[in-house]
Design an enzyme around this catalytic site. Structure first.
Site, PDB file in Angstrom:
ATOM      1  N   GLU A 180      36.618  44.991  39.040  1.00 10.13           N
ATOM      2  CA  GLU A 180      37.297  44.098  40.338  1.00 10.13           C
ATOM      3  C   GLU A 180      36.399  42.957  40.710  1.00 10.13           C
ATOM      4  O   GLU A 180      36.073  42.827  41.739  1.00 10.13           O
ATOM      5  CB  GLU A 180      37.708  44.797  41.368  1.00 10.13           C
ATOM      6  CG  GLU A 180      38.968  45.968  40.994  1.00 10.13           C
ATOM      7  CD  GLU A 180      39.674  46.625  42.008  1.00 10.13           C
ATOM      8  OE1 GLU A 180      39.180  46.441  43.193  1.00 10.13           O
ATOM      9  OE2 GLU A 180      40.767  47.090  41.876  1.00 10.13           O
ATOM     10  N   GLU A 203      42.557  51.289  35.509  1.00  7.90           N
ATOM     11  CA  GLU A 203      42.644  51.980  36.906  1.00  7.90           C
ATOM     12  C   GLU A 203      43.957  51.566  37.362  1.00  7.90           C
ATOM     13  O   GLU A 203      44.422  50.572  37.462  1.00  7.90           O
ATOM     14  CB  GLU A 203      41.472  51.563  37.668  1.00  7.90           C
ATOM     15  CG  GLU A 203      41.413  52.138  39.149  1.00  7.90           C
ATOM     16  CD  GLU A 203      40.686  51.363  40.132  1.00  7.90           C
ATOM     17  OE1 GLU A 203      39.603  51.042  39.944  1.00  7.90           O
ATOM     18  OE2 GLU A 203      41.082  51.403  41.333  1.00  7.90           O
TER      19      GLU A 203
END
Length: 465
Positions: free
Chosen positions: A214, A312
């Protein structure tokens, strides 16, 4: 001798009980050509599969080994530890997972911040150590490996960092974002090499690495920010060359590892540099924020030589005990991602406790398996069943085949497995039962899917009579 079309074997999970039975991956009576187990005639809704038309090849399904998952697992009795791993990794009794993820350095689902190179200014990495991983992470990974290796199904492990050591960043700490200092880029690239070599020495090979988890998220937990240009330059000038120089060119490099919303822009900047792109296997993505399934397709269409990997997803905000909605979120995402050229799907934590942790900043989430260590309890959530509808029946090496339905409520995907069987997964998120005809390579079956339900249909090769 005539060929007799094989019946469809199928399993069902549903929100609502049927005849007092909770339906979770529940086997149903086989469906024979023309009618289903209830004798229904062919319905106006149609689902059509043509296995001659083939697309991407599947790498596999799996979840993430985190310190939270591993420490919770170690609190269980040996019997329950074995039960958890069998449920996930046994290809006969469980999901048959083969594609998993692990964090390098700490993440929010660790017991606290830690780095494999703690000493400030240790550019030569003299203090590099994975001793922390040996406490819980590696024992859990190695136990899972024993199951997959016994079945000759290697465990593919994706390594992802949430943050470099704090001293390598411009904010001086692992939490709250910050950026990798330019003078630390080479040392950080060498950390990837050291980590891979250290895991290899423990008998745990690394399949791939992502550059940064991220990279657009400044989180109150372990995080690090990269612009697209910074990620491109780090791969081109440091990470790619470091892996190749160390003889690790077989380790796949995954960029982005963030949400679908900005994956097209990120891929465009990085793949636009041929020198950077040559080191990159594909783009990883998550499901948080808006769905943007079309962005997965756009990245494939623009760069068909690069792969797509869901790295994810989890239900945020606590454990969500017993909620059916988790199953539908998982099933919809997996169907849509696979239908848009994704080659693998990795869930987040394999196991969490009854609170949805531990998590060192209180960012509690759900997991497909929840444990109550004080009671030695292990509890499968609806998301566990949803994952099983894919992982148990769509095998590594399967190829996606042409599949479409005449009703939007019948969300579907289909794969041809290496053994010749055809696996079809259908989701009905509507409030109504749906009767439909299911045509597989010209043979038609009649099926009936309850409201808020998921079904997996498997047809073996034709039998002789």
């Amino acid at each position: 001798m005539t060929l007799v079309p094989a019946p469809l074997q199928w399993v069902l999970s549903a929100r609502d009980d049927r005849h007092g039975q909770v339906l979770r991956l529940s086997p149903q009576a086989p469906i024979y050509p023309g009618v289903d187990a209830c004798g229904h005639a062919q319905a106006p809704a149609r689902l059509w599969v043509d296995s001659r038309r083939r697309f991407q090849t599947l790498e596999g399904f799996g979840g993430a080994f985190t310190e939270a998952a591993a420490t919770t697992w170690l609190k269980l009795s040996p019997r329950q530890r074995d039960a958890l791993l069998s449920a996930y990794f046994d290809a006969n009794a469980g999901h048959g997972y083969t594609l998993c993820r692990v964090h390098m350095n700490s993440c929010d689902f660790a017991l606290g911040n830690y780095a494999h190179v703690e000493a400030d200014g240790d550019f030569s990495l003299e203090g590099f150590s994975i001793d922390r991983d040996r406490q819980a992470l590696l024992p859990m990974i190695q136990a899972a490996q024993r199951i997959t290796q016994a079945a000759n199904r290697p465990l593919k492990l994706l390594v992802s960092p949430w943050s470099p050591p704090g001293w390598m960043k411009d904010n001086g700490r692992m939490n709250e974002g910050g950026r990798l200092r330019p003078e630390c880029r080479e040392a950080w690239a060498q950390c990837f090499v050291r980590f891979i070599r250290a895991y290899e020495a423990e008998g745990v090979p690394v399949w791939g690495v992502s550059v940064q988890n991220e990279p657009e998220a400044r989180q109150r937990w372990d995080s690090c920010l990269y612009t697209a240009e910074e990620e491109r330059d780090f791969v081109r000038d440091h990470l790619g060359p470091a892996l190749h120089s160390a003889g690790l060119s077989h380790v796949r490099v995954v960029i982005w590892d963030h949400n679908r919303d900005a994956m097209v822009e990120r891929a465009s900047v990085i793949y636009g540099d041929a020198e950077a792109a040559k080191y990159i296997w594909g783009t990883g993505f998550h499901w948080y924020m808006e769905n943007h399934f079309e962005h997965v397709q756009l990245v494939h269409d623009a760069w068909p030589d690069k792969q797509l990997l869901f790295t994810e997803g989890c239900q945020e905000g606590g454990p969500h005990w017993g909620r059916w909605e988790l199953a539908e979120r998982y099933a919809q995402s997996i169907i849509q991602d696979l239908n848009h050229w994704t080659v693998g799907w990795i869930d987040w934590n394999l196991l969490l406790d009854e609170q949805g942790g531990p998590n060192h900043v209180g960012n509690f989430c759900s997991a497909p398996m929840l444990a109550v260590p004080a009671e030695d309890g292990l509890h499968a959530q609806s998301s566990f069943a949803a994952l099983g509808h894919f992982a148990r029946y769509v095998k590594p090496g399967a190829q996606r085949v042409l599949c479409a339905a005449t009703r939007e409520a019948l969300e579907c995907t289909a794969f041809a497995n290496p053994d010749g069987s055809i696996a079809i997964v259908v989701l009905n998120r509507s409030e109504h039962d749906l009767a439909f005809s299911l045509a597989v390579d010209g043979t038609t079956y009649a099926a009936d899917l309850p409201a808020h339900a998921i079904a997996s249909y498997v047809r073996a090769g034709s039998a002789s009579a």
